[in-house]
Enzyme design. Sequence first.
Site, PDB file in Angstrom:
ATOM      1  N   GLY A  98       0.900  -1.293   0.034  1.00 12.17           N
ATOM      2  CA  GLY A  98       0.020  -0.110  -0.201  1.00 12.17           C
ATOM      3  C   GLY A  98       0.883   1.131  -0.063  1.00 12.17           C
ATOM      4  O   GLY A  98       2.036   1.215  -0.223  1.00 12.17           O
ATOM      5  N   TYR A 109       1.847   2.868   2.318  1.00 15.88           N
ATOM      6  CA  TYR A 109       2.701   2.969   3.472  1.00 15.88           C
ATOM      7  C   TYR A 109       3.967   1.811   3.601  1.00 15.88           C
ATOM      8  O   TYR A 109       4.404   1.762   4.245  1.00 15.88           O
ATOM      9  CB  TYR A 109       2.114   2.948   4.812  1.00 15.88           C
ATOM     10  CG  TYR A 109       1.233   4.106   4.775  1.00 15.88           C
ATOM     11  CD1 TYR A 109       1.452   5.462   4.344  1.00 15.88           C
ATOM     12  CD2 TYR A 109      -0.170   4.018   5.636  1.00 15.88           C
ATOM     13  CE1 TYR A 109       0.528   6.673   4.615  1.00 15.88           C
ATOM     14  CE2 TYR A 109      -1.061   4.962   5.530  1.00 15.88           C
ATOM     15  CZ  TYR A 109      -0.754   6.158   5.062  1.00 15.88           C
ATOM     16  OH  TYR A 109      -1.647   7.457   5.158  1.00 15.88           O
ATOM     17  N   LYS A 155       6.009  -5.088   8.804  1.00 13.36           N
ATOM     18  CA  LYS A 155       5.475  -3.995   7.671  1.00 13.36           C
ATOM     19  C   LYS A 155       6.850  -3.220   7.625  1.00 13.36           C
ATOM     20  O   LYS A 155       7.557  -2.580   8.624  1.00 13.36           O
ATOM     21  CB  LYS A 155       4.520  -3.003   8.585  1.00 13.36           C
ATOM     22  CG  LYS A 155       4.492  -1.763   7.638  1.00 13.36           C
ATOM     23  CD  LYS A 155       2.999  -1.223   8.131  1.00 13.36           C
ATOM     24  CE  LYS A 155       1.798  -1.764   7.593  1.00 13.36           C
ATOM     25  NZ  LYS A 155       0.442  -1.167   7.741  1.00 13.36           N
ATOM     26  N   ASP A 197      -5.817   7.966  10.562  1.00 11.63           N
ATOM     27  CA  ASP A 197      -5.963   7.057   9.312  1.00 11.63           C
ATOM     28  C   ASP A 197      -6.817   5.906   9.621  1.00 11.63           C
ATOM     29  O   ASP A 197      -6.611   4.659   9.123  1.00 11.63           O
ATOM     30  CB  ASP A 197      -4.802   6.725   8.594  1.00 11.63           C
ATOM     31  CG  ASP A 197      -4.965   6.412   7.183  1.00 11.63           C
ATOM     32  OD1 ASP A 197      -5.893   6.823   6.699  1.00 11.63           O
ATOM     33  OD2 ASP A 197      -4.147   5.326   6.856  1.00 11.63           O
TER      34      ASP A 197
END
Length: 319
Positions: free
Chosen positions: A18, A20, A38, A140
């Site tokens: 994505g 990020y 991540k 977010d």
Amino acid sequence: MSKEMKGQYEPVAEIGVGAYGTVYKARDLQSGKFVALKNVRVQTNENGLPLSTVREVTLLKRLEHFDHPNIVKLMDVCASARTDRETKVTLVFEHVDQDLKTYLSKVPPPGLPLETIKDLMKQFLSGLEFLHLNCIVHRDLKPENILVTSGGQVKLADFGLARIYSCQMALTPVVVTLWYRAPEVLLQSTYATPVDVWSAGCIFAEMFKRKPLFCGNSEADQLCKIFDIIGLPSEEEWPVDVTLPRSAFSPRTQQPVDKFVPEIDAMGADLLLAMLTFSPQKRISASDALLHPFFADDPQACSKQEHFTHICTATDEVK
């Protein structure tokens, strides 16, 4: 991934790419449990990591000690230089197989039972209250950042990452959705924890509708879609520190809740309006939302497993 992390975690599947960064499902070689890795790329300058990123990593390290049933557990944070111009920040979270977006897409007609929505929202707001009490604004919130276990436990993810993500955005040409953003964010006004309550209200409506409430394609279009439902705010309520004047929007009146969320009950409608209040100062807080009469009936009264047996996890476990 750093040498230390390579020795501890074994990536087994890519589960998301994505705005990020990339997310991997990995196995912790020490415990045998699955985790989510991540990787976020951060632009550096001649002085190294931006101070805002250093502060954010420090905050994330503090979050490792958080222990709340409705917050995704952050297990580790590591920053390693890739080049002179870029540093990779690796975040290690507990792994949950599906998010709320996937969960809702699997719900058969006519939709979720009211008691299930109460259960999901109570857990969601409990996690949000916990973040706000610890002075963390998510910024977010969206269905993709709300995880749901196969047993129906809700866990908020991707909190405390806003500044790191803003650095990543300079490197990634991906448009972040506006659909869950509060009016004060769209107007580029000052904001605080009420922005998350607005997002939670949008998600609350989506639990009934099983589709997003406001689907704008620009900041101005998103505001128009919001005002089509809640009405155009008064001149007194319009923030003074914004460049977009109230006169840029045509007059609108507030619509009845059952017109845009016909599936909702009376108490749910009252809570939804309190969450989708234009003025951040008048918007209900997460703590007060948990005390709303909508939750008066204990959502745990029915078997939680009964609520979730018809919805399987998003992906099969990797053996």
